[in-house]
Scaffold this active site. Structure first.
Site, PDB file in Angstrom:
ATOM      1  N   GLU A  68       0.859  -1.194   0.000  1.00 53.58           N
ATOM      2  CA  GLU A  68       0.000   0.000   0.000  1.00 53.58           C
ATOM      3  C   GLU A  68       0.884   1.230   0.000  1.00 53.58           C
ATOM      4  O   GLU A  68       2.089   1.131   0.288  1.00 53.58           O
ATOM      5  CB  GLU A  68      -0.906   0.002   1.241  1.00 53.58           C
ATOM      6  CG  GLU A  68      -2.104  -0.898   1.093  1.00 53.58           C
ATOM      7  CD  GLU A  68      -3.102  -0.746   2.234  1.00 53.58           C
ATOM      8  OE1 GLU A  68      -2.769  -0.134   3.252  1.00 53.58           O
ATOM      9  OE2 GLU A  68      -4.217  -1.263   2.080  1.00 53.58           O
ATOM     10  N   HIS A 103      -9.190  11.323   3.514  1.00 55.70           N
ATOM     11  CA  HIS A 103      -9.014  10.384   2.406  1.00 55.70           C
ATOM     12  C   HIS A 103      -9.614  11.023   1.158  1.00 55.70           C
ATOM     13  O   HIS A 103     -10.695  11.605   1.227  1.00 55.70           O
ATOM     14  CB  HIS A 103      -9.713   9.060   2.731  1.00 55.70           C
ATOM     15  CG  HIS A 103      -9.262   7.934   1.847  1.00 55.70           C
ATOM     16  ND1 HIS A 103      -9.634   7.850   0.532  1.00 55.70           N
ATOM     17  CD2 HIS A 103      -8.463   6.878   2.081  1.00 55.70           C
ATOM     18  CE1 HIS A 103      -9.075   6.776  -0.004  1.00 55.70           C
ATOM     19  NE2 HIS A 103      -8.358   6.173   0.914  1.00 55.70           N
ATOM     20  N   ARG A 116      -2.193  10.398  -0.483  1.00 63.94           N
ATOM     21  CA  ARG A 116      -3.568  10.776  -0.099  1.00 63.94           C
ATOM     22  C   ARG A 116      -3.767  12.278   0.100  1.00 63.94           C
ATOM     23  O   ARG A 116      -4.716  12.860  -0.418  1.00 63.94           O
ATOM     24  CB  ARG A 116      -3.909  10.141   1.256  1.00 63.94           C
ATOM     25  CG  ARG A 116      -4.350   8.741   1.152  1.00 63.94           C
ATOM     26  CD  ARG A 116      -4.635   8.198   2.513  1.00 63.94           C
ATOM     27  NE  ARG A 116      -4.792   6.754   2.359  1.00 63.94           N
ATOM     28  CZ  ARG A 116      -5.076   5.928   3.327  1.00 63.94           C
ATOM     29  NH1 ARG A 116      -5.239   6.366   4.548  1.00 63.94           N
ATOM     30  NH2 ARG A 116      -5.213   4.647   3.101  1.00 63.94           N
ATOM     31  N   HIS A 155     -11.106  10.571   7.606  1.00 60.41           N
ATOM     32  CA  HIS A 155     -10.945   9.120   7.599  1.00 60.41           C
ATOM     33  C   HIS A 155     -10.384   8.577   8.907  1.00 60.41           C
ATOM     34  O   HIS A 155     -10.817   7.533   9.387  1.00 60.41           O
ATOM     35  CB  HIS A 155     -10.020   8.747   6.443  1.00 60.41           C
ATOM     36  CG  HIS A 155      -9.854   7.278   6.231  1.00 60.41           C
ATOM     37  ND1 HIS A 155     -10.922   6.409   6.170  1.00 60.41           N
ATOM     38  CD2 HIS A 155      -8.748   6.513   6.079  1.00 60.41           C
ATOM     39  CE1 HIS A 155     -10.479   5.173   5.975  1.00 60.41           C
ATOM     40  NE2 HIS A 155      -9.174   5.209   5.934  1.00 60.41           N
ATOM     41  N   ARG A 161      -0.756   8.963   9.463  1.00 59.34           N
ATOM     42  CA  ARG A 161      -0.677   7.508   9.639  1.00 59.34           C
ATOM     43  C   ARG A 161      -0.212   6.808   8.365  1.00 59.34           C
ATOM     44  O   ARG A 161      -0.691   7.102   7.270  1.00 59.34           O
ATOM     45  CB  ARG A 161      -2.059   6.987  10.024  1.00 59.34           C
ATOM     46  CG  ARG A 161      -2.153   5.489  10.062  1.00 59.34           C
ATOM     47  CD  ARG A 161      -3.586   5.082  10.204  1.00 59.34           C
ATOM     48  NE  ARG A 161      -4.377   5.440   9.043  1.00 59.34           N
ATOM     49  CZ  ARG A 161      -5.260   4.634   8.448  1.00 59.34           C
ATOM     50  NH1 ARG A 161      -5.470   3.421   8.926  1.00 59.34           N
ATOM     51  NH2 ARG A 161      -5.952   5.036   7.411  1.00 59.34           N
TER      52      ARG A 161
HETATM   53  C1  FAD Z   1     -13.536   2.632   6.021  1.00 55.67           C
HETATM   54  C2  FAD Z   1     -12.332   2.398   6.861  1.00 55.67           C
HETATM   55  C3  FAD Z   1     -11.294   1.619   6.358  1.00 55.67           C
HETATM   56  C4  FAD Z   1     -10.158   1.387   7.135  1.00 55.67           C
HETATM   57  N1  FAD Z   1      -9.169   0.561   6.670  1.00 55.67           N
HETATM   58  C5  FAD Z   1      -8.117   0.265   7.468  1.00 55.67           C
HETATM   59  C6  FAD Z   1      -7.140  -0.682   7.065  1.00 55.67           C
HETATM   60  O1  FAD Z   1      -7.219  -1.263   5.998  1.00 55.67           O
HETATM   61  N2  FAD Z   1      -6.103  -0.935   7.899  1.00 55.67           N
HETATM   62  C7  FAD Z   1      -5.964  -0.320   9.114  1.00 55.67           C
HETATM   63  O2  FAD Z   1      -4.989  -0.584   9.825  1.00 55.67           O
HETATM   64  N3  FAD Z   1      -6.898   0.566   9.536  1.00 55.67           N
HETATM   65  C8  FAD Z   1      -7.961   0.855   8.750  1.00 55.67           C
HETATM   66  N4  FAD Z   1      -8.909   1.745   9.190  1.00 55.67           N
HETATM   67  C9  FAD Z   1      -8.774   2.323  10.530  1.00 55.67           C
HETATM   68  C10 FAD Z   1      -9.106   1.262  11.581  1.00 55.67           C
HETATM   69  O3  FAD Z   1     -10.210   0.514  11.147  1.00 55.67           O
HETATM   70  C11 FAD Z   1      -9.432   1.886  12.922  1.00 55.67           C
HETATM   71  O4  FAD Z   1      -8.466   2.817  13.289  1.00 55.67           O
HETATM   72  C12 FAD Z   1      -9.485   0.822  14.022  1.00 55.67           C
HETATM   73  O5  FAD Z   1     -10.295  -0.229  13.622  1.00 55.67           O
HETATM   74  C13 FAD Z   1     -10.005   1.435  15.303  1.00 55.67           C
HETATM   75  O6  FAD Z   1     -10.324   0.401  16.182  1.00 55.67           O
HETATM   76  P1  FAD Z   1     -10.880   0.756  17.629  1.00 55.67           P
HETATM   77  O7  FAD Z   1     -11.108  -0.549  18.307  1.00 55.67           O
HETATM   78  O8  FAD Z   1      -9.974   1.737  18.262  1.00 55.67           O
HETATM   79  O9  FAD Z   1     -12.250   1.545  17.370  1.00 55.67           O
HETATM   80  P2  FAD Z   1     -13.632   1.048  16.675  1.00 55.67           P
HETATM   81  O10 FAD Z   1     -13.399  -0.163  15.871  1.00 55.67           O
HETATM   82  O11 FAD Z   1     -14.215   2.221  15.988  1.00 55.67           O
HETATM   83  O12 FAD Z   1     -14.536   0.668  17.910  1.00 55.67           O
HETATM   84  C14 FAD Z   1     -15.080   1.663  18.758  1.00 55.67           C
HETATM   85  C15 FAD Z   1     -16.106   1.039  19.670  1.00 55.67           C
HETATM   86  O13 FAD Z   1     -16.420   1.939  20.719  1.00 55.67           O
HETATM   87  C16 FAD Z   1     -17.812   1.931  20.951  1.00 55.67           C
HETATM   88  N5  FAD Z   1     -18.208   3.182  21.613  1.00 55.67           N
HETATM   89  C17 FAD Z   1     -17.964   4.461  21.224  1.00 55.67           C
HETATM   90  N6  FAD Z   1     -18.478   5.325  22.120  1.00 55.67           N
HETATM   91  C18 FAD Z   1     -19.075   4.593  23.087  1.00 55.67           C
HETATM   92  C19 FAD Z   1     -19.809   4.898  24.270  1.00 55.67           C
HETATM   93  N7  FAD Z   1     -20.037   6.160  24.680  1.00 55.67           N
HETATM   94  N8  FAD Z   1     -20.307   3.886  25.014  1.00 55.67           N
HETATM   95  C20 FAD Z   1     -20.120   2.597  24.632  1.00 55.67           C
HETATM   96  N9  FAD Z   1     -19.418   2.228  23.531  1.00 55.67           N
HETATM   97  C21 FAD Z   1     -18.910   3.221  22.768  1.00 55.67           C
HETATM   98  C22 FAD Z   1     -18.393   1.748  19.566  1.00 55.67           C
HETATM   99  O14 FAD Z   1     -19.720   1.326  19.655  1.00 55.67           O
HETATM  100  C23 FAD Z   1     -17.436   0.696  19.008  1.00 55.67           C
HETATM  101  O15 FAD Z   1     -17.836  -0.571  19.434  1.00 55.67           O
HETATM  102  C24 FAD Z   1     -10.051   1.979   8.423  1.00 55.67           C
HETATM  103  C25 FAD Z   1     -11.098   2.768   8.912  1.00 55.67           C
HETATM  104  C26 FAD Z   1     -12.234   2.973   8.147  1.00 55.67           C
HETATM  105  C27 FAD Z   1     -13.343   3.803   8.708  1.00 55.67           C
END
Ligand code: FAD
Length: 490
Positions: free
Chosen positions: A116, A229, A275, A336, A371
């Site tokens: 990538e 993005h 990007r 993004h 990032r």
């Molecule tokens: C479209 C897209 C494509 C991506 N592609 C990639 C990729 O290919 N590779 C890569 O490394 N990263 C990628 N990313 C980034 C990556 O997906 C995220 O940075 C990562 O998954 C974040 O994980 P997390 O567990 O921190 O948060 P999340 O997966 O967003 O989880 C957050 C959680 O917190 C909960 N929550 C929030 N507020 C509250 C509250 N007040 N009370 C209770 N629960 C709450 C939500 O319900 C959710 O369950 C991408 C992101 C997007 C949007």
């Protein structure tokens, strides 16, 4: 129903950071995981590209991954955090495979590593174009099989209150207010995308964890380090989903409202420029043409190849009646990813005792100013495991018990007037999108400050809508304040 009143560890969020972190605690440690909406409404579930890690030293090295991460981050990265990410990450990728996550393999059965933007080696493992959903599927299966982990869906953490040896967590659980106590809390609440009108993030991404940590006095760092993005599907219903860079990698052209290629006006690398360069080019071109209509055109590639290479993107576009093999794909830049967040050390400890932050809501410093693609799922794995390990070490040093206190909050109040969230989004879209505008930042900050005062002083009922508006306004305030201070220093 939430079964207990006291938990050893409260994990707020069920993305990759939350679930992988929770799985580190074995039988004997009571863990409660919260998810604001459904189990799969998260940024994690939408991740397309993959996870970057040095899984073989034959054709790659830790030094090269480190170098790529620093170049992308414009050398503002924290060296210690990058060292931890790059060296410990491969083991976490192997562990998540042991937990059941599948990654694509080639005909010889070896992991199919892809390339990538910004990576000098093929080091990204992936599952088709829906890697995140596969990781979430595997983690969820493990979580559901654990007797020490409870899972509460549709449950909002409203706020945390410090009590002796832990926290009281005030929750909105299935529309009913309740409180639980915990010794330790891991905030894994994801990003802030919904502070913008244009974002790839789902409705859960309202920065609640950042607001809750801020209210407790935790330090927040680099919240204005936001990644945009260039190509999200631009739908009329306002929901954007990502059209991965790899579509341009496979030869798609970027077209303006007159269906003309325009990148040669802005960069020699044309559609394959980084990007941020492509995003800026689109905004400048929109000012030149006076139109926000932009398209990706990949109709010249073989239709069967496109359907096999991009199954999720093809299906997503088809839901809006766009056949990528025959039609132009409407796109526009969008928010993004958030690089900054709640300040943490390399064990994910915030500046508030017993409070940890992991994944996208945290600022570990690994990403610096920008990032490197596919480093964020890796960060979520490595630093949520490290948070859990630190908590286990603290527990081993003597187990403190929380003292139950009655909940003291009054949740009755007026309903939130409509339009406040749209107002916040419009301000951020004008002031701090791809090309930030110093005048609009100054004016936007004043407007957001007024909105925050209205929200805090309005005696509104603590509904999900109100709490999300409060989080978005808080996040917008911190971003614009940081941006204004940076402008003043220049
Ligand atoms: C479209 C897209 C494509 C991506 N592609 C990639 C990729 O290919 N590779 C890569 O490394 N990263 C990628 N990313 C980034 C990556 O997906 C995220 O940075 C990562 O998954 C974040 O994980 P997390 O567990 O921190 O948060 P999340 O997966 O967003 O989880 C957050 C959680 O917190 C909960 N929550 C929030 N507020 C509250 C509250 N007040 N009370 C209770 N629960 C709450 C939500 O319900 C959710 O369950 C991408 C992101 C997007 C949007």
């Amino acid at each position: 129903m939430i079964q207990k009143q006291i938990y050893d560890v409260l994990v707020v969020g069920s993305g990759v950071a939350g679930m992988y972190g929770a799985l580190q605690f074995k039988s004997g440690t009571d863990v409660l995981i919260l998810s604001k909406y459904s189990k799969t409404t998260s940024n994690s579930n939408l991740a397309q590209g993959g996870v970057a890690a040095v899984l073989s030293l034959e054709d790659d090295s830790y030094e090269l991954h480190t170098k790529d991460t620093f170049i992308a981050g414009r050398h503002e990265n924290d060296p210690e955090a990058v060292d931890v990410l790059v060296h410990e990450g491969p083991e976490d990728v192997r562990r998540i495979m042991e937990l059941g996550a599948e990654f694509d393999r080639n005909a010889d059965g070896e992991l199919d590593k892809t390339l990538e933007g910004g990576h000098c080696r093929r080091r990204i493992v992936h599952y088709k174009d829906c890697t995140g959903a596969e990781m979430v599927r595997a983690l969820l299966k493990q979580v559901e099989a654990r007797e020490n982990i409870e899972y509460a869906e549709d449950t909002v953490l409203c706020r945390l209150v410090r009590v002796r040896s832990g926290f009281r967590a005030d929750l909105l659980h299935g529309g009913v207010y309740t409180s639980v106590f915990c010794n330790y809390c891991m905030l894994c609440t994801g990003g802030i995308g919904r502070v913008y009108k244009y974002t790839t993030n789902p409705k859960s991404a309202t920065g609640d964890g950042i607001r809750i940590a801020w209210e407790l006095g935790a330090r927040i760092k680099n919240l204005s380090y936001i990644q945009f993005h260039p190509t999200a599907f631009n739908s009329e219903d306002g929901e954007q989903f990502l059209i991965s860079e790899s579509v341009r990698g496979e030869g798609a052209y970027l077209l303006n409202c007159r269906h003309e290629r325009f990148m040669d006006r802005y960069d020699d690398r044309l559609e394959l420029a980084p990007r941020d360069v492509v995003s800026k080019a689109i905004i400048l071109e929109s000012r030149r043409t006076g139109s926000n209509d932009f398209f990706l055109d990949i109709r010249h590639e073989d239709a069967d190849f496109l359907r096999a290479r991009f199954p999720a993107i093809s299906e997503g576009c088809m839901r809006y009646g766009v056949d990528i093999t025959k039609d132009l794909i409407p796109i526009f830049p969008c928010q993004h990813y958030l690089m900054g967040g709640i300040e943490v050390d390399i064990d994910s400890k915030t500046t508030v005792p017993r409070l940890y932050a992991c994944g996208e809501c945290a600022n570990t410093g690994v990403h610096g100013k920008n990032r490197l693609a596919s480093n964020s799922l890796l960060e979520a794995l490595v630093f949520s495991r490290r948070a859990a390990e630190d908590i286990k070490r603290c527990m081993a040093n003597g187990f403190p018990n929380v003292s139950p206190l009655p909940a003291d909050c009054d949740y009755t109040g007026a309903p939130l007037p409509p339009g406040i969230v749209s107002e916040i989004r419009s301000i951020m879209q004008r002031a701090y999108f791809v090309l930030p505008d110093p005048g609009a930042i100054r004016f936007g900050l004043k407007q957001i400050d007024n909105i925050l005062k209205r929200l805090k002083g309005g005696k509104y009922s603590w509904t999900t809508e109100y709490l999300e508006a409060l989080s978005l306004a808080t996040v917008a305030y911190i971003v614009l304040k940081e941006a204004e201070e940076a402008n003043e220093r220049r």
